[in-house]
Design an enzyme around this catalytic site. Structure first.
Site, PDB file in Angstrom:
ATOM      1  N   LYS A  35      22.991 -15.884  -0.071  1.00  0.00           N
ATOM      2  CA  LYS A  35      22.132 -16.734   1.247  1.00  0.00           C
ATOM      3  C   LYS A  35      22.160 -19.070   0.510  1.00  0.00           C
ATOM      4  O   LYS A  35      22.354 -19.154  -0.394  1.00  0.00           O
ATOM      5  CB  LYS A  35      20.287 -16.552   1.048  1.00  0.00           C
ATOM      6  CG  LYS A  35      19.870 -16.158  -0.599  1.00  0.00           C
ATOM      7  CD  LYS A  35      18.164 -15.651  -0.378  1.00  0.00           C
ATOM      8  CE  LYS A  35      17.782 -16.250  -1.547  1.00  0.00           C
ATOM      9  NZ  LYS A  35      16.362 -15.054  -1.523  1.00  0.00           N
ATOM     10  N   ARG A 130       5.367 -10.769   2.364  1.00  0.00           N
ATOM     11  CA  ARG A 130       5.587 -11.581   3.427  1.00  0.00           C
ATOM     12  C   ARG A 130       6.247 -10.454   4.245  1.00  0.00           C
ATOM     13  O   ARG A 130       5.940 -10.709   5.459  1.00  0.00           O
ATOM     14  CB  ARG A 130       6.859 -12.432   2.220  1.00  0.00           C
ATOM     15  CG  ARG A 130       6.361 -13.521   1.889  1.00  0.00           C
ATOM     16  CD  ARG A 130       6.973 -13.774   0.908  1.00  0.00           C
ATOM     17  NE  ARG A 130       8.083 -13.364   0.701  1.00  0.00           N
ATOM     18  CZ  ARG A 130       9.562 -13.502   0.206  1.00  0.00           C
ATOM     19  NH1 ARG A 130       9.417 -14.845  -0.423  1.00  0.00           N
ATOM     20  NH2 ARG A 130      10.652 -13.396  -0.414  1.00  0.00           N
ATOM     21  N   TYR A 256      11.938 -49.161 -12.215  1.00  0.00           N
ATOM     22  CA  TYR A 256      10.801 -49.363 -10.894  1.00  0.00           C
ATOM     23  C   TYR A 256       9.810 -48.761 -11.553  1.00  0.00           C
ATOM     24  O   TYR A 256       9.483 -48.323 -12.638  1.00  0.00           O
ATOM     25  CB  TYR A 256      10.690 -48.441  -9.293  1.00  0.00           C
ATOM     26  CG  TYR A 256      11.663 -49.134  -8.880  1.00  0.00           C
ATOM     27  CD1 TYR A 256      12.040 -50.153  -8.490  1.00  0.00           C
ATOM     28  CD2 TYR A 256      13.347 -47.965  -8.251  1.00  0.00           C
ATOM     29  CE1 TYR A 256      12.681 -50.843  -7.302  1.00  0.00           C
ATOM     30  CE2 TYR A 256      13.705 -48.843  -7.723  1.00  0.00           C
ATOM     31  CZ  TYR A 256      13.566 -49.854  -6.730  1.00  0.00           C
ATOM     32  OH  TYR A 256      14.552 -50.355  -6.027  1.00  0.00           O
ATOM     33  N   MET A 304      17.131 -44.157  -6.670  1.00  0.00           N
ATOM     34  CA  MET A 304      17.805 -43.652  -4.960  1.00  0.00           C
ATOM     35  C   MET A 304      19.215 -43.242  -5.921  1.00  0.00           C
ATOM     36  O   MET A 304      19.350 -41.838  -5.567  1.00  0.00           O
ATOM     37  CB  MET A 304      17.704 -44.331  -3.764  1.00  0.00           C
ATOM     38  CG  MET A 304      18.386 -43.429  -3.079  1.00  0.00           C
ATOM     39  SD  MET A 304      18.722 -44.433  -1.629  1.00  0.00           S
ATOM     40  CE  MET A 304      17.193 -44.662  -0.656  1.00  0.00           C
TER      41      MET A 304
END
Ligand SMILES: *Cc1c(COP(=O)(O)O)cnc(C)c1O
Length: 365
Positions: A35, A130, A256, A304
Protein backbone atom coordinates in the site's frame (compact mmCIF):
# COMPACT_ATOMS: atom_id res chain seq x y z
CA UNK A 1 23.40 18.93 -13.85
CA UNK A 2 20.30 18.25 -11.71
CA UNK A 3 20.43 18.76 -7.96
CA UNK A 4 22.57 15.96 -6.59
CA UNK A 5 19.87 14.47 -4.34
CA UNK A 6 18.74 10.94 -5.11
CA UNK A 7 16.91 8.03 -3.51
CA UNK A 8 18.07 4.46 -4.10
CA UNK A 9 15.83 1.42 -3.80
CA UNK A 10 17.75 -1.72 -2.82
CA UNK A 11 16.24 -4.74 -4.54
CA UNK A 12 18.39 -7.29 -2.74
CA UNK A 13 17.52 -5.83 0.65
CA UNK A 14 13.79 -6.10 -0.10
CA UNK A 15 14.25 -9.78 -0.96
CA UNK A 16 16.39 -10.32 2.15
CA UNK A 17 13.81 -8.72 4.46
CA UNK A 18 11.03 -10.80 2.95
CA UNK A 19 13.07 -13.92 3.67
CA UNK A 20 13.33 -12.70 7.27
CA UNK A 21 9.53 -12.61 7.43
CA UNK A 22 9.44 -16.22 6.22
CA UNK A 23 11.99 -17.30 8.84
CA UNK A 24 10.07 -15.53 11.61
CA UNK A 25 6.74 -17.08 10.56
CA UNK A 26 7.65 -20.52 9.28
CA UNK A 27 5.15 -22.16 6.93
CA UNK A 28 2.87 -19.13 6.77
CA UNK A 29 2.24 -17.61 3.37
CA UNK A 30 3.42 -14.04 3.06
CA UNK A 31 1.56 -11.03 1.74
CA UNK A 32 3.96 -8.29 0.77
CA UNK A 33 2.04 -5.19 1.82
CA UNK A 34 2.59 -2.62 -0.93
CA UNK A 35 0.00 0.00 0.00
CA UNK A 36 0.97 3.68 -0.23
CA UNK A 37 2.96 2.92 -3.37
CA UNK A 38 5.03 0.29 -1.59
CA UNK A 39 5.61 2.57 1.40
CA UNK A 40 6.95 5.28 -0.88
CA UNK A 41 9.36 3.00 -2.75
CA UNK A 42 7.22 2.78 -5.88
CA UNK A 43 5.37 -0.46 -6.63
CA UNK A 44 7.14 -0.96 -9.94
CA UNK A 45 10.56 -0.32 -8.38
CA UNK A 46 9.94 -2.60 -5.38
CA UNK A 47 8.40 -5.41 -7.41
CA UNK A 48 11.63 -7.15 -8.39
CA UNK A 49 12.65 -7.39 -4.73
CA UNK A 50 9.25 -8.50 -3.46
CA UNK A 51 8.17 -10.94 -6.13
CA UNK A 52 9.14 -13.85 -3.89
CA UNK A 53 6.02 -13.10 -1.82
CA UNK A 54 2.93 -15.29 -2.07
CA UNK A 55 0.71 -12.30 -2.76
CA UNK A 56 0.49 -8.53 -2.71
CA UNK A 57 -1.77 -6.69 -0.28
CA UNK A 58 -2.77 -3.08 -0.78
CA UNK A 59 -5.66 -0.65 -0.50
CA UNK A 60 -6.01 1.23 -3.71
CA UNK A 61 -7.65 -0.21 -6.81
CA UNK A 62 -5.33 1.69 -9.12
CA UNK A 63 -2.38 0.13 -7.28
CA UNK A 64 -3.94 -3.33 -7.73
CA UNK A 65 -4.16 -2.65 -11.45
CA UNK A 66 -0.48 -1.70 -11.46
CA UNK A 67 0.46 -4.98 -9.76
CA UNK A 68 -1.50 -6.91 -12.38
CA UNK A 69 0.11 -4.71 -15.04
CA UNK A 70 3.51 -6.01 -13.88
CA UNK A 71 2.37 -9.48 -14.87
CA UNK A 72 1.65 -10.74 -11.35
CA UNK A 73 -0.93 -13.52 -11.64
CA UNK A 74 -0.89 -14.62 -7.99
CA UNK A 75 -3.10 -13.35 -5.19
CA UNK A 76 -3.79 -9.63 -4.79
CA UNK A 77 -5.74 -8.57 -1.70
CA UNK A 78 -7.57 -5.30 -1.14
CA UNK A 79 -7.05 -4.94 2.62
CA UNK A 80 -9.96 -2.51 3.09
CA UNK A 81 -12.16 -4.12 0.45
CA UNK A 82 -14.08 -2.03 -2.03
CA UNK A 83 -15.17 1.57 -1.53
CA UNK A 84 -18.21 1.52 -3.81
CA UNK A 85 -20.27 -1.15 -5.64
CA UNK A 86 -18.67 -0.70 -9.04
CA UNK A 87 -15.23 -1.50 -7.60
CA UNK A 88 -16.49 -5.10 -7.54
CA UNK A 89 -16.39 -5.16 -11.35
CA UNK A 90 -12.65 -4.55 -11.22
CA UNK A 91 -12.33 -7.28 -8.59
CA UNK A 92 -14.08 -9.68 -10.97
CA UNK A 93 -12.04 -8.58 -13.98
CA UNK A 94 -8.62 -8.64 -12.26
CA UNK A 95 -9.40 -11.52 -9.89
CA UNK A 96 -8.76 -9.45 -6.76
CA UNK A 97 -9.44 -10.86 -3.34
CA UNK A 98 -11.03 -8.29 -1.08
CA UNK A 99 -11.60 -7.57 2.57
CA UNK A 100 -15.14 -7.30 3.88
CA UNK A 101 -15.36 -5.16 7.00
CA UNK A 102 -18.88 -3.70 6.99
CA UNK A 103 -22.49 -4.59 6.17
CA UNK A 104 -22.58 -2.28 3.15
CA UNK A 105 -19.84 -4.27 1.44
CA UNK A 106 -21.93 -7.42 1.85
CA UNK A 107 -25.00 -5.64 0.40
CA UNK A 108 -22.94 -4.58 -2.63
CA UNK A 109 -21.66 -8.12 -3.14
CA UNK A 110 -25.19 -9.50 -2.93
CA UNK A 111 -26.19 -7.18 -5.79
CA UNK A 112 -23.03 -7.81 -7.85
CA UNK A 113 -23.28 -9.80 -11.09
CA UNK A 114 -20.30 -12.03 -11.66
CA UNK A 115 -19.76 -15.37 -13.31
CA UNK A 116 -16.81 -16.10 -11.04
CA UNK A 117 -17.38 -16.03 -7.28
CA UNK A 118 -14.99 -13.90 -5.21
CA UNK A 119 -12.55 -14.85 -2.50
CA UNK A 120 -13.13 -12.57 0.48
CA UNK A 121 -11.32 -11.84 3.75
CA UNK A 122 -13.89 -11.17 6.45
CA UNK A 123 -12.47 -8.76 8.97
CA UNK A 124 -13.06 -9.00 12.67
CA UNK A 125 -12.71 -6.04 14.99
CA UNK A 126 -10.87 -7.45 18.00
CA UNK A 127 -10.15 -4.11 19.65
CA UNK A 128 -8.47 -1.82 17.13
CA UNK A 129 -11.90 -0.27 16.49
CA UNK A 130 -11.19 1.00 13.01
CA UNK A 131 -12.58 -1.62 10.64
CA UNK A 132 -14.37 -4.93 11.06
CA UNK A 133 -17.25 -6.69 12.76
CA UNK A 134 -17.44 -7.34 16.48
CA UNK A 135 -17.83 -10.96 17.58
CA UNK A 136 -21.59 -11.44 17.27
CA UNK A 137 -21.94 -9.41 14.07
CA UNK A 138 -18.92 -11.27 12.68
CA UNK A 139 -20.74 -14.58 12.78
CA UNK A 140 -23.86 -13.09 11.20
CA UNK A 141 -21.73 -11.57 8.45
CA UNK A 142 -20.00 -14.90 7.86
CA UNK A 143 -23.34 -16.71 7.51
CA UNK A 144 -24.60 -14.08 5.07
CA UNK A 145 -21.48 -14.26 2.93
CA UNK A 146 -21.55 -18.04 3.03
CA UNK A 147 -25.04 -18.01 1.52
CA UNK A 148 -24.11 -15.71 -1.39
CA UNK A 149 -23.47 -17.24 -4.83
CA UNK A 150 -21.08 -14.31 -5.46
CA UNK A 151 -18.75 -15.59 -2.72
CA UNK A 152 -16.31 -18.43 -3.06
CA UNK A 153 -13.92 -18.95 -0.13
CA UNK A 154 -14.21 -16.92 3.05
CA UNK A 155 -10.99 -16.22 4.92
CA UNK A 156 -10.85 -14.63 8.35
CA UNK A 157 -8.67 -11.73 9.42
CA UNK A 158 -8.04 -9.21 12.15
CA UNK A 159 -5.48 -6.48 12.81
CA UNK A 160 -3.44 -5.75 15.94
CA UNK A 161 -3.30 -2.37 17.65
CA UNK A 162 -0.37 -3.08 19.99
CA UNK A 163 1.85 -5.69 18.38
CA UNK A 164 4.78 -3.28 18.67
CA UNK A 165 4.12 -2.24 22.25
CA UNK A 166 3.75 -3.30 25.83
CA UNK A 167 0.11 -4.25 25.71
CA UNK A 168 0.80 -6.92 23.13
CA UNK A 169 -1.67 -9.05 21.23
CA UNK A 170 -2.86 -11.83 23.56
CA UNK A 171 -6.25 -10.22 24.22
CA UNK A 172 -6.91 -9.78 20.50
CA UNK A 173 -5.77 -13.29 19.61
CA UNK A 174 -8.10 -14.68 22.29
CA UNK A 175 -11.04 -12.65 21.00
CA UNK A 176 -10.36 -13.76 17.44
CA UNK A 177 -10.06 -17.42 18.39
CA UNK A 178 -13.22 -17.37 20.50
CA UNK A 179 -15.28 -15.95 17.65
CA UNK A 180 -13.81 -18.06 14.84
CA UNK A 181 -13.05 -21.40 16.49
CA UNK A 182 -15.70 -23.40 14.63
CA UNK A 183 -15.52 -21.51 11.32
CA UNK A 184 -13.68 -22.92 8.32
CA UNK A 185 -11.32 -20.84 6.21
CA UNK A 186 -7.79 -19.50 6.21
CA UNK A 187 -6.70 -16.97 8.79
CA UNK A 188 -4.54 -13.86 8.73
CA UNK A 189 -3.64 -11.81 11.79
CA UNK A 190 -0.04 -10.64 11.86
CA UNK A 191 1.53 -7.36 10.74
CA UNK A 192 5.31 -6.83 10.85
CA UNK A 193 5.61 -6.38 14.60
CA UNK A 194 3.53 -9.50 15.26
CA UNK A 195 5.56 -11.51 12.72
CA UNK A 196 8.85 -10.60 14.36
CA UNK A 197 7.77 -10.73 17.99
CA UNK A 198 5.17 -13.51 17.99
CA UNK A 199 5.55 -15.32 14.65
CA UNK A 200 6.76 -18.48 16.39
CA UNK A 201 3.22 -18.95 17.72
CA UNK A 202 1.17 -20.86 15.12
CA UNK A 203 -2.02 -19.11 16.23
CA UNK A 204 -0.44 -15.74 15.41
CA UNK A 205 1.27 -16.53 12.11
CA UNK A 206 -1.75 -18.63 11.05
CA UNK A 207 -2.09 -19.14 7.27
CA UNK A 208 -1.06 -15.73 5.97
CA UNK A 209 1.09 -12.99 7.50
CA UNK A 210 0.96 -9.37 6.34
CA UNK A 211 4.37 -7.76 6.77
CA UNK A 212 4.71 -4.20 5.53
CA UNK A 213 7.34 -2.11 7.26
CA UNK A 214 9.72 -4.99 7.95
CA UNK A 215 10.01 -5.64 4.22
CA UNK A 216 11.23 -2.05 3.91
CA UNK A 217 13.92 -2.53 6.52
CA UNK A 218 12.51 -0.40 9.32
CA UNK A 219 12.08 -1.91 12.77
CA UNK A 220 8.40 -2.04 13.74
CA UNK A 221 9.20 -1.70 17.44
CA UNK A 222 12.03 0.82 17.39
CA UNK A 223 13.56 1.94 19.72
CA UNK A 224 12.94 -1.22 21.80
CA UNK A 225 14.66 -3.11 18.97
CA UNK A 226 16.45 -1.68 15.99
CA UNK A 227 16.61 -3.00 12.44
CA UNK A 228 19.97 -4.67 13.12
CA UNK A 229 18.43 -6.59 16.02
CA UNK A 230 15.82 -8.02 13.63
CA UNK A 231 18.43 -8.52 10.88
CA UNK A 232 16.65 -6.17 8.51
CA UNK A 233 18.47 -4.24 5.80
CA UNK A 234 17.62 -0.74 4.58
CA UNK A 235 15.70 -0.75 1.31
CA UNK A 236 15.69 3.01 0.69
CA UNK A 237 18.71 5.28 0.84
CA UNK A 238 18.35 9.03 0.57
CA UNK A 239 21.62 10.51 -0.60
CA UNK A 240 22.79 13.92 -1.66
CA UNK A 241 26.00 15.94 -1.73
CA UNK A 242 27.60 18.96 -0.11
CA UNK A 243 27.06 22.03 -2.29
CA UNK A 244 28.95 24.48 -0.05
CA UNK A 245 31.22 24.62 2.99
CA UNK A 246 31.25 27.44 5.53
CA UNK A 247 33.93 28.20 8.10
CA UNK A 248 32.24 29.53 11.23
CA UNK A 249 33.94 31.52 13.96
CA UNK A 250 32.95 30.97 17.57
CA UNK A 251 29.63 32.68 18.28
CA UNK A 252 28.39 32.58 14.67
CA UNK A 253 25.14 30.86 13.67
CA UNK A 254 23.77 28.82 10.82
CA UNK A 255 20.38 28.77 9.13
CA UNK A 256 16.96 30.33 9.74
CA UNK A 257 16.34 31.54 13.24
CA UNK A 258 20.05 31.31 14.05
CA UNK A 259 19.20 28.24 16.08
CA UNK A 260 22.71 26.81 16.12
CA UNK A 261 25.65 28.70 17.59
CA UNK A 262 29.25 27.60 17.05
CA UNK A 263 31.08 27.29 20.36
CA UNK A 264 34.45 27.22 18.62
CA UNK A 265 35.65 27.69 15.04
CA UNK A 266 34.16 24.89 12.92
CA UNK A 267 33.46 23.75 9.36
CA UNK A 268 29.85 23.41 8.30
CA UNK A 269 28.67 21.54 5.21
CA UNK A 270 25.59 22.64 3.29
CA UNK A 271 23.62 19.70 1.88
CA UNK A 272 21.26 19.74 -1.12
CA UNK A 273 18.34 18.29 0.83
CA UNK A 274 15.49 20.04 2.57
CA UNK A 275 11.94 19.56 3.71
CA UNK A 276 10.68 19.88 0.14
CA UNK A 277 12.51 16.61 -0.50
CA UNK A 278 10.69 14.89 2.34
CA UNK A 279 13.33 15.39 5.02
CA UNK A 280 11.47 16.35 8.20
CA UNK A 281 11.72 20.02 9.04
CA UNK A 282 11.29 19.23 12.72
CA UNK A 283 14.63 17.40 12.86
CA UNK A 284 16.72 19.75 14.95
CA UNK A 285 20.44 20.07 15.65
CA UNK A 286 21.92 16.67 16.40
CA UNK A 287 19.96 14.52 13.96
CA UNK A 288 22.37 11.83 12.73
CA UNK A 289 23.65 12.02 9.15
CA UNK A 290 26.54 10.40 7.26
CA UNK A 291 29.13 12.40 5.30
CA UNK A 292 31.33 10.17 3.17
CA UNK A 293 29.88 7.34 5.22
CA UNK A 294 31.04 8.88 8.52
CA UNK A 295 28.51 9.69 11.16
CA UNK A 296 27.99 13.31 12.13
CA UNK A 297 25.02 15.57 12.95
CA UNK A 298 22.78 18.19 11.44
CA UNK A 299 23.00 21.80 12.61
CA UNK A 300 20.20 24.30 13.01
CA UNK A 301 16.94 24.39 11.14
CA UNK A 302 16.19 22.38 8.02
CA UNK A 303 15.21 24.69 5.18
CA UNK A 304 13.20 23.93 2.06
CA UNK A 305 16.12 22.89 -0.14
CA UNK A 306 19.13 22.72 2.18
CA UNK A 307 20.31 21.64 5.57
CA UNK A 308 23.61 22.07 7.41
CA UNK A 309 25.90 19.41 8.86
CA UNK A 310 28.87 19.42 11.22
CA UNK A 311 32.07 18.55 9.34
CA UNK A 312 34.08 18.13 12.55
CA UNK A 313 34.28 14.32 12.25
CA UNK A 314 35.01 14.54 8.48
CA UNK A 315 37.72 17.19 8.03
CA UNK A 316 38.51 15.99 4.49
CA UNK A 317 34.93 16.59 3.25
CA UNK A 318 34.24 19.35 0.74
CA UNK A 319 31.90 20.39 -2.04
CA UNK A 320 30.71 17.23 -3.79
CA UNK A 321 31.18 14.93 -0.79
CA UNK A 322 28.48 12.30 -0.46
CA UNK A 323 25.84 12.78 2.23
CA UNK A 324 23.51 10.00 3.35
CA UNK A 325 20.35 11.26 5.02
CA UNK A 326 19.17 7.70 5.74
CA UNK A 327 19.91 4.21 4.51
CA UNK A 328 23.20 2.94 3.15
CA UNK A 329 26.18 5.11 2.23
CA UNK A 330 28.50 4.43 -0.67
CA UNK A 331 31.05 2.88 1.72
CA UNK A 332 28.42 0.49 3.09
CA UNK A 333 27.85 2.32 6.39
CA UNK A 334 24.21 2.32 7.45
CA UNK A 335 22.16 5.10 9.03
CA UNK A 336 18.85 3.51 10.09
CA UNK A 337 15.84 5.52 8.92
CA UNK A 338 14.33 4.85 12.35
CA UNK A 339 16.98 7.02 14.02
CA UNK A 340 16.23 9.97 11.77
CA UNK A 341 12.50 9.45 12.24
CA UNK A 342 12.91 9.44 15.99
CA UNK A 343 14.79 12.72 15.88
CA UNK A 344 11.78 14.09 14.01
CA UNK A 345 9.28 12.62 16.45
CA UNK A 346 7.88 10.19 13.89
CA UNK A 347 8.36 6.72 12.42
CA UNK A 348 10.30 5.25 9.52
CA UNK A 349 6.90 4.60 7.89
CA UNK A 350 6.20 8.30 7.56
CA UNK A 351 9.61 9.26 6.20
CA UNK A 352 9.45 6.60 3.47
CA UNK A 353 5.94 7.54 2.46
CA UNK A 354 6.78 11.25 2.48
CA UNK A 355 9.71 11.05 0.06
CA UNK A 356 8.90 13.98 -2.24
CA UNK A 357 8.09 13.48 -5.92
CA UNK A 358 10.91 15.85 -6.89
CA UNK A 359 13.52 13.38 -5.66
CA UNK A 360 14.79 11.17 -8.51
CA UNK A 361 14.68 7.49 -7.59
CA UNK A 362 16.93 4.79 -8.92
CA UNK A 363 16.78 1.05 -8.43
CA UNK A 364 20.03 -0.49 -7.18
CA UNK A 365 21.06 -4.01 -6.21
C1 LIG B 1 -0.60 -1.67 6.65
C2 LIG B 1 -1.19 -2.95 7.07
C3 LIG B 1 -0.36 -4.04 7.37
C4 LIG B 1 1.14 -3.92 7.42
O1 LIG B 1 1.50 -3.26 8.59
P1 LIG B 1 3.06 -3.11 9.00
O2 LIG B 1 3.04 -2.54 10.34
O3 LIG B 1 3.66 -2.18 7.99
O4 LIG B 1 3.63 -4.46 8.91
C5 LIG B 1 -0.96 -5.24 7.68
N1 LIG B 1 -2.32 -5.37 7.69
C6 LIG B 1 -3.12 -4.34 7.41
C7 LIG B 1 -4.60 -4.54 7.46
C8 LIG B 1 -2.60 -3.10 7.10
O5 LIG B 1 -3.41 -2.08 6.83
Amino acid sequence: MPRPIQALIHTEALAHNLRRARQAAPDARVWAVVKANAYGHGIERAFAGLRGADGFALLDLAEAERVRGLGWRGPVLLLEGVFEPRDLELCSRLDLWHGVHCVEQIDWLAAHKTHKPHRVFLKMNTGMNRLGFRADAFRTAWARLNALPQVDEISLMTHFSDADGERGIAHQVAAFEAATRDLPGERSLANSAAVLRYGRDPAVRADWVRPGILAYGSSPDFPAHDAAHWHLQPTMSLRSRLIAVQALAAGEHVGYGSRFTAEAPMRVGVVACGYADGYPRVCDTGTPVLVDGIRTRTLGRVSMDMLAVDLGPVPHAGVGSEVTLWGRAGNGAVLPIDEVARAGGTLGYELMCALAPRVPVEVAD
